[in-house]
Motif scaffolding. Structure first.
Motif, PDB file in Angstrom:
ATOM      1  N   TRP A  11       0.831  -1.197   0.000  1.00  0.00           N
ATOM      2  CA  TRP A  11       0.000   0.000   0.000  1.00  0.00           C
ATOM      3  C   TRP A  11       0.864   1.243   0.000  1.00  0.00           C
ATOM      4  CZ3 TRP A  11      -5.324  -0.908   0.409  1.00  0.00           C
ATOM      5  CH2 TRP A  11      -5.681  -2.208   0.783  1.00  0.00           C
ATOM      6  N   ILE A  12       0.323   2.287  -0.550  1.00  0.00           N
ATOM      7  CA  ILE A  12       0.937   3.587  -0.409  1.00  0.00           C
ATOM      8  C   ILE A  12       0.621   4.077   1.012  1.00  0.00           C
ATOM      9  CG2 ILE A  12       0.868   5.978  -1.185  1.00  0.00           C
ATOM     10  CD1 ILE A  12      -0.090   4.646  -3.951  1.00  0.00           C
ATOM     11  N   LEU A  57       6.059  10.553   0.504  1.00  0.00           N
ATOM     12  CA  LEU A  57       5.822  11.885  -0.063  1.00  0.00           C
ATOM     13  C   LEU A  57       5.251  11.787  -1.478  1.00  0.00           C
ATOM     14  CD1 LEU A  57       6.215  14.782   0.806  1.00  0.00           C
ATOM     15  CD2 LEU A  57       8.440  14.745  -0.348  1.00  0.00           C
ATOM     16  N   ASP A  58       5.736  10.798  -2.202  1.00  0.00           N
ATOM     17  CA  ASP A  58       5.216  10.587  -3.553  1.00  0.00           C
ATOM     18  C   ASP A  58       5.349   9.112  -3.936  1.00  0.00           C
ATOM     19  OD1 ASP A  58       8.106  12.260  -5.042  1.00  0.00           O
ATOM     20  OD2 ASP A  58       7.902  10.229  -4.294  1.00  0.00           O
ATOM     21  N   MET A  92       4.552  -4.471   6.482  1.00  0.00           N
ATOM     22  CA  MET A  92       3.456  -3.702   5.905  1.00  0.00           C
ATOM     23  C   MET A  92       2.136  -4.117   6.532  1.00  0.00           C
ATOM     24  SD  MET A  92       1.993  -3.820   2.029  1.00  0.00           S
ATOM     25  CE  MET A  92       1.570  -5.525   2.228  1.00  0.00           C
ATOM     26  N   THR A 126      -1.701  -4.602   6.547  1.00  0.00           N
ATOM     27  CA  THR A 126      -2.676  -4.796   5.480  1.00  0.00           C
ATOM     28  C   THR A 126      -4.084  -4.726   6.034  1.00  0.00           C
ATOM     29  OG1 THR A 126      -2.544  -7.170   5.837  1.00  0.00           O
ATOM     30  CG2 THR A 126      -1.108  -6.232   4.161  1.00  0.00           C
ATOM     31  N   HIS A 127      -4.705  -3.564   5.905  1.00  0.00           N
ATOM     32  CA  HIS A 127      -6.095  -3.418   6.309  1.00  0.00           C
ATOM     33  C   HIS A 127      -6.711  -2.341   5.442  1.00  0.00           C
ATOM     34  CE1 HIS A 127      -4.508   0.019   8.574  1.00  0.00           C
ATOM     35  NE2 HIS A 127      -3.591  -0.822   9.022  1.00  0.00           N
ATOM     36  N   ASP A 128      -7.980  -2.555   5.165  1.00  0.00           N
ATOM     37  CA  ASP A 128      -8.669  -1.648   4.250  1.00  0.00           C
ATOM     38  C   ASP A 128      -9.223  -0.447   4.970  1.00  0.00           C
ATOM     39  OD1 ASP A 128      -9.337  -4.700   3.241  1.00  0.00           O
ATOM     40  OD2 ASP A 128      -8.880  -3.324   1.606  1.00  0.00           O
ATOM     41  N   ASP A 131      -9.008   4.193   4.995  1.00  0.00           N
ATOM     42  CA  ASP A 131      -8.608   5.377   4.233  1.00  0.00           C
ATOM     43  C   ASP A 131      -7.150   5.794   4.441  1.00  0.00           C
ATOM     44  OD1 ASP A 131     -11.722   7.264   3.937  1.00  0.00           O
ATOM     45  OD2 ASP A 131     -11.053   5.349   3.131  1.00  0.00           O
ATOM     46  N   ALA A 132      -6.513   5.206   5.449  1.00  0.00           N
ATOM     47  CA  ALA A 132      -5.098   5.540   5.625  1.00  0.00           C
ATOM     48  C   ALA A 132      -4.284   5.174   4.385  1.00  0.00           C
ATOM     49  CB  ALA A 132      -4.546   4.805   6.846  1.00  0.00           C
ATOM     50  N   PHE A 133      -4.812   4.280   3.580  1.00  0.00           N
ATOM     51  CA  PHE A 133      -4.057   3.827   2.422  1.00  0.00           C
ATOM     52  C   PHE A 133      -4.754   4.117   1.101  1.00  0.00           C
ATOM     53  CE2 PHE A 133      -0.874   1.834   4.894  1.00  0.00           C
ATOM     54  CZ  PHE A 133      -1.504   1.404   6.042  1.00  0.00           C
ATOM     55  N   LYS A 134      -5.751   4.959   1.143  1.00  0.00           N
ATOM     56  CA  LYS A 134      -6.487   5.197  -0.086  1.00  0.00           C
ATOM     57  C   LYS A 134      -6.359   6.642  -0.543  1.00  0.00           C
ATOM     58  CE  LYS A 134      -9.985   1.584  -0.259  1.00  0.00           C
ATOM     59  NZ  LYS A 134     -11.442   1.339  -0.328  1.00  0.00           N
ATOM     60  N   PRO A 135      -5.497   6.860  -1.517  1.00  0.00           N
ATOM     61  CA  PRO A 135      -5.382   8.213  -2.036  1.00  0.00           C
ATOM     62  C   PRO A 135      -6.550   8.541  -2.975  1.00  0.00           C
ATOM     63  CG  PRO A 135      -3.894   6.743  -3.194  1.00  0.00           C
ATOM     64  CD  PRO A 135      -4.579   5.915  -2.159  1.00  0.00           C
ATOM     65  N   ILE A 136      -6.664   9.814  -3.277  1.00  0.00           N
ATOM     66  CA  ILE A 136      -7.538  10.271  -4.351  1.00  0.00           C
ATOM     67  C   ILE A 136      -6.957   9.739  -5.662  1.00  0.00           C
ATOM     68  CG2 ILE A 136      -8.252  12.343  -5.636  1.00  0.00           C
ATOM     69  CD1 ILE A 136      -7.812  13.832  -2.879  1.00  0.00           C
ATOM     70  N   ALA A 137      -7.788   9.249  -6.534  1.00  0.00           N
ATOM     71  CA  ALA A 137      -7.270   8.704  -7.792  1.00  0.00           C
ATOM     72  C   ALA A 137      -8.094   9.203  -8.975  1.00  0.00           C
ATOM     73  CB  ALA A 137      -7.257   7.177  -7.758  1.00  0.00           C
ATOM     74  N   SER A 188       1.368  12.186  -5.277  1.00  0.00           N
ATOM     75  CA  SER A 188       2.109  12.723  -4.145  1.00  0.00           C
ATOM     76  C   SER A 188       1.150  13.368  -3.153  1.00  0.00           C
ATOM     77  CB  SER A 188       3.149  13.761  -4.603  1.00  0.00           C
ATOM     78  OG  SER A 188       2.518  14.912  -5.089  1.00  0.00           O
ATOM     79  N   ALA A 189       1.729  13.707  -2.017  1.00  0.00           N
ATOM     80  CA  ALA A 189       0.962  14.357  -0.967  1.00  0.00           C
ATOM     81  C   ALA A 189       0.619  15.794  -1.327  1.00  0.00           C
ATOM     82  CB  ALA A 189       1.759  14.322   0.341  1.00  0.00           C
ATOM     83  N   TRP A 216      -3.600  13.416  -0.504  1.00  0.00           N
ATOM     84  CA  TRP A 216      -2.663  12.579  -1.250  1.00  0.00           C
ATOM     85  C   TRP A 216      -3.396  12.079  -2.492  1.00  0.00           C
ATOM     86  CZ3 TRP A 216       0.211   9.016  -3.584  1.00  0.00           C
ATOM     87  CH2 TRP A 216       1.573   8.874  -3.234  1.00  0.00           C
TER      88      TRP A 216
END
Lengths: 231, 231
Positions: A49-50, A56-57, B1, B3-5, B7-13, B85-86, B93
């Motif tokens: 995961w990111i 940062l990127d 790493m 692994t849990h679902d 928003d800590a790992f979900k950027p805008i895409a 990036s952030a 992010w």
DNA sequence: TGACTTAGTGGCAAATGTCAACTAACTTAG
DNA sequence: CTAAGTTAGTTGACATTTGCCACTAAGTCA
């Protein structure tokens, strides 16, 4: 287009790495054994995961995963492609930003102790590794191999699989290994001179061979020199 | 790493598109006027959130946005790169999967009525459009232009900016326009024959010129033919 | 010291690329 | 109807590049 911040528009996002190294036997790729579902116990390309709080990127995320899995930092990291779809991960719509990393066998050997326990180098066989791997990673690996084999023909890519210092004969061997054919020594040297991406390290000779060989380094360790014409 | 679902790992895409067309004056790129913050009122490359309920995969998302903004469906869509990036989006992010689309001037003209009201073709000037655009889209546009200008030198890319049927002289004009220099007719024709990506349409001649010119089409409208040697 | 191995270079034949000049297929004007 | 002119398409001479064999050079080893 509706514009609002909620999970309806937020896919799962990971970076995944196709990490290669080269031995006399050919290319190897790093795989990791997955601890958790989905595909628990299966081999996969390293990734993760990111971490939006830490990375940062995207490149930082890729470098973090590379370091975690190999203990090595490579100057050469290339974004291969981004794949994303509803069906590729049972947990939901997911995106993977895939990178290629090239490590020299030297660096790999020096940092073998720092390698993750769940990681292992596997020889490349044809377009894959000879056994199934998780997710769509077999397709990603095939794509990465295609990219490398293509770029060998018109770029300095093989130099990035060597240690920082190398001889022309060593470089030629890498080209030949990846191209799968012998190259004429004279023609090869003429080409490398023309492409102008190497510089001799003054006063440094490799004495392992019968005649001392001039040692070279890449002028640019982060990016590829592109040739005007394919080998 | 971990692994849990969540928003800590979900950027805008999002997917974003650098959509180009060519006129005698040179390349144009499609821009849209942003209705909403951030950067409300500013010009940007067209794009949008991935609709995880509607888009089967990334390319489907890119094609949806292309159709929404231009009314056109192009066979040729190439993934440029993914940036993330952030700092690139005030909302958080974020990741953008960037595509290049090439449209022929004919197709653009035919579908001008179906173009989105907030969209406008702008002439390319140097590495941009001559005025600021939103987000990091100026950098993305520069990258896309670099990609196109590079690939013109060793591929059939210019053929994808022409209508489905064209003459060798028309093709040569596109190459010259994008390369910024004149090409020798004889050498050009020899090259195109050698690259083997065109096929003459039997019995179809363009009578607009003085001597009737053979009409050609691309053998493969979805992908580029790559040359062994740069023009 | 000579044989051998590897590195590095030179030069020529073959292959490829450039481009001016040519032929061909029309259109246009007289 | 014909000649002039314009554009398309082709040919071939010459220039340039590439392939590759044979050579020289710098060692090591017996």
């Amino acid at each position: 287009m509706t514009t609002h911040d909620n999970d309806a528009f937020k896919p799962i996002a990971t970076v995944d790495l196709a990490i290669f190294s080269l031995s006399p036997a050919g290319l190897s790729v790093l795989l990791v054994r997955r601890a958790n579902a989905p595909f628990a116990g299966e081999w996969a390309l390293p990734g993760g995961w990111i971490h939006i709080d830490k990375d940062l990127d995207l490149e930082a995320a890729a470098r973090r995963v590379l370091k975690e899995k190999t203990g090595v930092e490579t100057p050469y990291l290339e974004q291969l492609q981004t794949t994303g779809s509803a069906g590729r991960d049972p947990r939901g719509w997911s995106i993977s930003i895939v990178y290629i990393a090239l490590l020299s066998a030297d660096d790999v050997e020096k940092r073998r102790d720092a390698m993750a326990e769940d990681a292992e180098w596997r020889p490349v066989e044809g377009d894959g590794v000879g056994f199934p791997i998780a997710f769509d990673h077999a397709a990603l690996l095939k794509e990465a191999l295609g990219r490398i084999r293509n770029k060998v023909e018109y770029s300095s890519l093989p130099g990035h699989l060597l240690p920082a210092r190398f001889t022309l004969s060593e470089l030629q061997s890498v080209y030949e290994n990846l191209l799968g054919r012998k190259l004429d020594k004279s023609a090869f040297r003429k080409r490398m001179a023309e492409a102008d991406f190497l510089e001799p390290i003054e006063g440094e000779l490799r004495r392992a061979s019968n005649r001392p060989a001039q040692v070279f380094r890449l002028k640019d360790i982060k990016s590829l020199a592109l040739f005007d014409r394919r080998i």
